[in-house]
Design a protein around this motif. Structure first.
Motif, PDB file in Angstrom:
ATOM      1  N   MET A  57       7.870 -23.387  30.260  1.00  0.00           N
ATOM      2  CA  MET A  57       7.140 -22.258  30.856  1.00  0.00           C
ATOM      3  C   MET A  57       7.920 -20.958  30.693  1.00  0.00           C
ATOM      4  O   MET A  57       7.339 -19.920  30.350  1.00  0.00           O
ATOM      5  N   VAL A  58       9.206 -20.992  30.929  1.00  0.00           N
ATOM      6  CA  VAL A  58      10.037 -19.795  30.761  1.00  0.00           C
ATOM      7  C   VAL A  58       9.997 -19.335  29.307  1.00  0.00           C
ATOM      8  O   VAL A  58       9.840 -18.136  29.023  1.00  0.00           O
ATOM      9  N   ASP A  59      10.099 -20.268  28.382  1.00  0.00           N
ATOM     10  CA  ASP A  59      10.038 -19.931  26.957  1.00  0.00           C
ATOM     11  C   ASP A  59       8.701 -19.286  26.616  1.00  0.00           C
ATOM     12  O   ASP A  59       8.644 -18.279  25.904  1.00  0.00           O
ATOM     13  N   PHE A  60       7.610 -19.846  27.134  1.00  0.00           N
ATOM     14  CA  PHE A  60       6.276 -19.312  26.860  1.00  0.00           C
ATOM     15  C   PHE A  60       6.149 -17.885  27.392  1.00  0.00           C
ATOM     16  O   PHE A  60       5.670 -16.987  26.686  1.00  0.00           O
ATOM     17  N   VAL A  61       6.575 -17.677  28.637  1.00  0.00           N
ATOM     18  CA  VAL A  61       6.476 -16.350  29.246  1.00  0.00           C
ATOM     19  C   VAL A  61       7.331 -15.346  28.481  1.00  0.00           C
ATOM     20  O   VAL A  61       6.886 -14.219  28.192  1.00  0.00           O
ATOM     21  N   LEU A  62       8.548 -15.715  28.140  1.00  0.00           N
ATOM     22  CA  LEU A  62       9.420 -14.785  27.412  1.00  0.00           C
ATOM     23  C   LEU A  62       8.882 -14.494  26.015  1.00  0.00           C
ATOM     24  O   LEU A  62       8.998 -13.363  25.520  1.00  0.00           O
ATOM     25  N   THR A  63       8.298 -15.484  25.391  1.00  0.00           N
ATOM     26  CA  THR A  63       7.701 -15.271  24.062  1.00  0.00           C
ATOM     27  C   THR A  63       6.543 -14.273  24.168  1.00  0.00           C
ATOM     28  O   THR A  63       6.440 -13.345  23.347  1.00  0.00           O
ATOM     29  N   LYS A  64       5.660 -14.471  25.142  1.00  0.00           N
ATOM     30  CA  LYS A  64       4.531 -13.552  25.325  1.00  0.00           C
ATOM     31  C   LYS A  64       5.014 -12.142  25.677  1.00  0.00           C
ATOM     32  O   LYS A  64       4.487 -11.153  25.180  1.00  0.00           O
ATOM     33  N   THR A  66       7.924 -10.792  24.883  1.00  0.00           N
ATOM     34  CA  THR A  66       8.530 -10.216  23.673  1.00  0.00           C
ATOM     35  C   THR A  66       7.455  -9.766  22.691  1.00  0.00           C
ATOM     36  O   THR A  66       7.557  -8.685  22.095  1.00  0.00           O
ATOM     37  N   GLN A  67       6.404 -10.554  22.525  1.00  0.00           N
ATOM     38  CA  GLN A  67       5.318 -10.181  21.631  1.00  0.00           C
ATOM     39  C   GLN A  67       4.591  -8.942  22.130  1.00  0.00           C
ATOM     40  O   GLN A  67       4.174  -8.103  21.340  1.00  0.00           O
ATOM     41  N   ALA A  68       4.435  -8.804  23.452  1.00  0.00           N
ATOM     42  CA  ALA A  68       3.772  -7.638  24.023  1.00  0.00           C
ATOM     43  C   ALA A  68       4.594  -6.369  23.785  1.00  0.00           C
ATOM     44  O   ALA A  68       4.050  -5.298  23.506  1.00  0.00           O
ATOM     45  N   VAL A  69       5.920  -6.488  23.878  1.00  0.00           N
ATOM     46  CA  VAL A  69       6.788  -5.333  23.675  1.00  0.00           C
ATOM     47  C   VAL A  69       6.831  -4.959  22.202  1.00  0.00           C
ATOM     48  O   VAL A  69       6.748  -3.770  21.844  1.00  0.00           O
ATOM     49  N   ILE A  70       6.936  -5.951  21.348  1.00  0.00           N
ATOM     50  CA  ILE A  70       7.064  -5.684  19.909  1.00  0.00           C
ATOM     51  C   ILE A  70       5.725  -5.294  19.297  1.00  0.00           C
ATOM     52  O   ILE A  70       5.652  -4.416  18.442  1.00  0.00           O
TER      53      ILE A  70
END
Length: 71
Positions: A57-64, A66-70
């Motif tokens: 879950m932490v990986d999923f949230v951080l991935t999303k 990061t994608q939102a910022v980039i």
């Protein structure tokens, strides 16, 4: 020439004493029963699954995030 024979005999005697003392210590150990072993194994598996789900879950949230910022 007899010196190395004495060293070998001493080494064998020390090894024999070591194994005898180790065997005596192993007799003092409280070995868990089959039921205790199953219970401990179940606890380990449950904790492992919970930690895996949390990290996923932490990986999923951080991935999303990061994608939102980039992107």
């Amino acid at each position: 020439m007899g010196d190395w024979i004495q060293k070998v005999q001493d080494a064998i005697r020390h090894a024999s004493e070591y194994f005898q003392e180790s065997w005596q210590e192993l007799k003092k150990v409280h070995w868990p029963s089959r039921k205790e072993t199953y219970a401990a194994t179940l606890v380990v598996i449950v904790v492992e699954v919970l930690i895996s789900v949390y990290l996923a879950m932490v990986d999923f949230v951080l991935t999303k995030a990061t994608q939102a910022v980039i992107g």
